[in-house]
Design an enzyme around this catalytic site. Sequence first.
Site, PDB file in Angstrom:
ATOM      1  N   HIS A  69       0.753  -1.338  -0.052  1.00 35.64           N
ATOM      2  CA  HIS A  69       0.064  -0.047  -0.116  1.00 35.64           C
ATOM      3  C   HIS A  69       0.743   1.393   0.116  1.00 35.64           C
ATOM      4  O   HIS A  69       0.547   2.402  -1.011  1.00 35.64           O
ATOM      5  CB  HIS A  69      -0.831   0.009   1.126  1.00 35.64           C
ATOM      6  CG  HIS A  69      -1.648   1.099   1.437  1.00 35.64           C
ATOM      7  ND1 HIS A  69      -3.240   1.242   1.157  1.00 35.64           N
ATOM      8  CD2 HIS A  69      -1.431   2.261   1.824  1.00 35.64           C
ATOM      9  CE1 HIS A  69      -3.643   2.361   1.026  1.00 35.64           C
ATOM     10  NE2 HIS A  69      -2.865   3.431   1.660  1.00 35.64           N
ATOM     11  N   GLU A  70       1.740   1.410   0.966  1.00 39.00           N
ATOM     12  CA  GLU A  70       2.798   2.646   1.380  1.00 39.00           C
ATOM     13  C   GLU A  70       3.696   2.784  -0.012  1.00 39.00           C
ATOM     14  O   GLU A  70       3.744   3.884  -0.693  1.00 39.00           O
ATOM     15  CB  GLU A  70       3.534   2.660   2.409  1.00 39.00           C
ATOM     16  CG  GLU A  70       2.566   2.561   3.745  1.00 39.00           C
ATOM     17  CD  GLU A  70       1.545   3.531   3.578  1.00 39.00           C
ATOM     18  OE1 GLU A  70       1.662   4.688   2.942  1.00 39.00           O
ATOM     19  OE2 GLU A  70       0.474   3.384   4.365  1.00 39.00           O
TER      20      GLU A  70
ATOM     21  N   HIS B  44       1.770   4.429  -2.854  1.00 36.33           N
ATOM     22  CA  HIS B  44       1.854   5.958  -2.707  1.00 36.33           C
ATOM     23  C   HIS B  44       3.080   6.334  -2.963  1.00 36.33           C
ATOM     24  O   HIS B  44       3.177   7.203  -3.879  1.00 36.33           O
ATOM     25  CB  HIS B  44       1.558   6.404  -1.323  1.00 36.33           C
ATOM     26  CG  HIS B  44       0.180   6.189  -0.626  1.00 36.33           C
ATOM     27  ND1 HIS B  44      -0.861   6.711  -1.129  1.00 36.33           N
ATOM     28  CD2 HIS B  44      -0.174   5.557   0.438  1.00 36.33           C
ATOM     29  CE1 HIS B  44      -1.758   6.904  -0.484  1.00 36.33           C
ATOM     30  NE2 HIS B  44      -1.631   5.624   0.422  1.00 36.33           N
TER      31      HIS B  44
ATOM     32  N   HIS C 286       3.413   6.713  -6.613  1.00 36.19           N
ATOM     33  CA  HIS C 286       2.818   8.021  -7.096  1.00 36.19           C
ATOM     34  C   HIS C 286       3.627   9.305  -7.188  1.00 36.19           C
ATOM     35  O   HIS C 286       3.269  10.018  -7.713  1.00 36.19           O
ATOM     36  CB  HIS C 286       1.375   8.207  -6.103  1.00 36.19           C
ATOM     37  CG  HIS C 286       0.492   8.963  -6.882  1.00 36.19           C
ATOM     38  ND1 HIS C 286      -0.842   9.283  -5.799  1.00 36.19           N
ATOM     39  CD2 HIS C 286       0.081   9.366  -7.831  1.00 36.19           C
ATOM     40  CE1 HIS C 286      -1.673  10.128  -6.708  1.00 36.19           C
ATOM     41  NE2 HIS C 286      -1.082  10.148  -7.808  1.00 36.19           N
TER      42      HIS C 286
END
Length: 687
Positions: free
Chosen positions: A472-473, A476, A479
């Site tokens: 998940h991290e 990010h 991104h």
Amino acid sequence: MSNPLLEDWTGPHGLPPFAAARAEHFAPAFAEAMRQQLAEIEAIGANPAPPTFANTVAALDSAGRLFERIGSMFHNLTSSETSPALQAVEREMAPLLAAHDSRVYTDAALFARIDVLHAGRERSGLDDEERRVLERFHLDFVRAGAKLAPAAQARYAEVMQRLAALTTRFGQNVLADESSFQLLLKTEDDLAGLPDFVRTAARQAAAERGIGDAALITLARSHIVPFLTFSERRDLREQAWRAWTSRGEHAGANDNRQVAAEILALRLEQARLHGYASYADLALSDTMAQSQAAVTSLLERVWQPARARAEHERDALVALALSRGESSTIEPWDWRFYAEKVRQLRFDLDEASLKPYFPLDGMVEAAFDCASRLFGLRFVPRPEIAVYHPDVRVYEVRNADAAVIGLFLHDNFARPSKRSGAWMSAYRMQSRNGGGGPARVLPIIVNNNNFAKGAPGAPTLLSFDDARTLFHEFGHGLHGLLSDVTYERLSGTNVLRDFVELPSQLFEHWLEEPEVLKRHARHHRTGQPIPDAMIAKLHESRYFNQGFETVRYAASALVDMAAHARTDDASVDVVAFERDEVARLGLPAGVGMNHRLTHFQHLFSGSSYAAGYYVYLWAEVLDADGYEAFVEAGNPFDPTVARRLARYIYSAGNSIEPGAAYRAFRGRAARPEPMLRQRGLLEPVAD
Ligand SMILES: [Zn+2]
């Protein structure tokens, strides 16, 4: 007096001077950086030439870079490696930084120029990104009070300063309660039920705190959740649960009850100054969702079916408790314990036998490999680069042409100086507007996790949930790293907040791909890949306990919304408010709230997720629907879909309106069914 923060940052890729900088350097460095930024802002406003995009908007976007790099370093350190000295600076600086923010965003001369450009934006020949950054800045100014009358503006600035002080205190209070709690386990009896990995982590935590010959459970999530899952000692589970869920609720220096109440009152005042009835209305006006009605309707779509499912799940827990001759009342400190036992029986799958296949290093490799197959990235370790803590790994990120596109810092372990949870942050954002011509400013991105560190010489083993958090991290992180825009204000994760969880949650899907698991989930001792039967069981058990997980999450999101939808002036007793709200919602007995208002950092350690805890579900509609594009293509790494994903989602930042960006990637708008299906909420309750 020389100040390393104000000298040129000559470290590799312009990394901050971690070794030279001390806490006392920050206040004077901030003072100088604020002075410089205000001078830059004033110069833009005082320009005798008529306003143009270049002399106003682009100039504003590249202003304040010194302030930003000092601020980024400071905020990252106070989250990841804080100290009493840094905390004191944080308390001192919070209102000053908020006041500075108000001065920048209420500069009348500058806003007048932006307002003129904004009014003429349709006829000005701007390209899409230019128009978008102009609209974004205009809205930033309006939302910071630029259009308010002078008296209202002055009050608004006071409100923002007080909020900054209170949110800082809120986070420090939570950390203080977390750091002071220790559940000491001294005898074999205290350790009953705990598998080796929990014992090892608990002994390691004790050793790190200089407590010999004992094991220690802290309030870090990677300690507390396994303890609640495995400990046979109901009394100790209760003790741990109560400590975990009463953070911020103890009378004395770290009491957050009044802090949260005052934050809510000030946010209501903030909203009213803007002409909104509630803070939720103000916050939601700058999101994809737009309105409370849209948020509530999405949450209610999952609430009823999830509640029914959770009630059904509890029946199985009660049956199991009775079969062991134990109480049929399932308390919040019992749910995870019995659920794990039911899971073992039903799927013959227990966490302790899974973990050896999920060593941290292997999962980091897996995340890097997925980024390589999707986006052509390579992560090159640079062990010689020292940053702020020896446990942090530093990587140069290279694209398919071997060009360096960014720097990635991986900070994976829990420690007392780090706040709880997991998050991505930046030391520098990508842009092509860095002052030195159109060269790409390299992003410096950090991922923080709070994994319990393995014993010296032993690997750190993750749970499947931990591995999911890592992915998940990392989503990010991608991104931030893949961002490819001109203006920093639109860069990377600077998107609307109900869009920001799309790249992160989407990335979690690759962890579940059998092909990825076979390649990377390897036993840390034997190197054998995870058996097919175990992968099948992981997939079969996907819906298991999803009623519990969904109501727990949705209840927190609904309480957040209710707290910020309040329109009455009376100061609120947050504990009573939460209790009444949870009762009104009808949270199934035994589920328990683990994000209580007195320590709900998303809502009160800052404002970016206030009236915004729903965003995970909002983004899940997008990620579940989006991942199906790969399923439809028949290949989780389909190059055509991956190219569209890179272009419109991971690289576009906020340069495209989020709904339009999603449609450009997917070829149509998102549908909610895949989200409901992946939570097992489309089918009627049955096992
Ligand atoms: Zn996230």
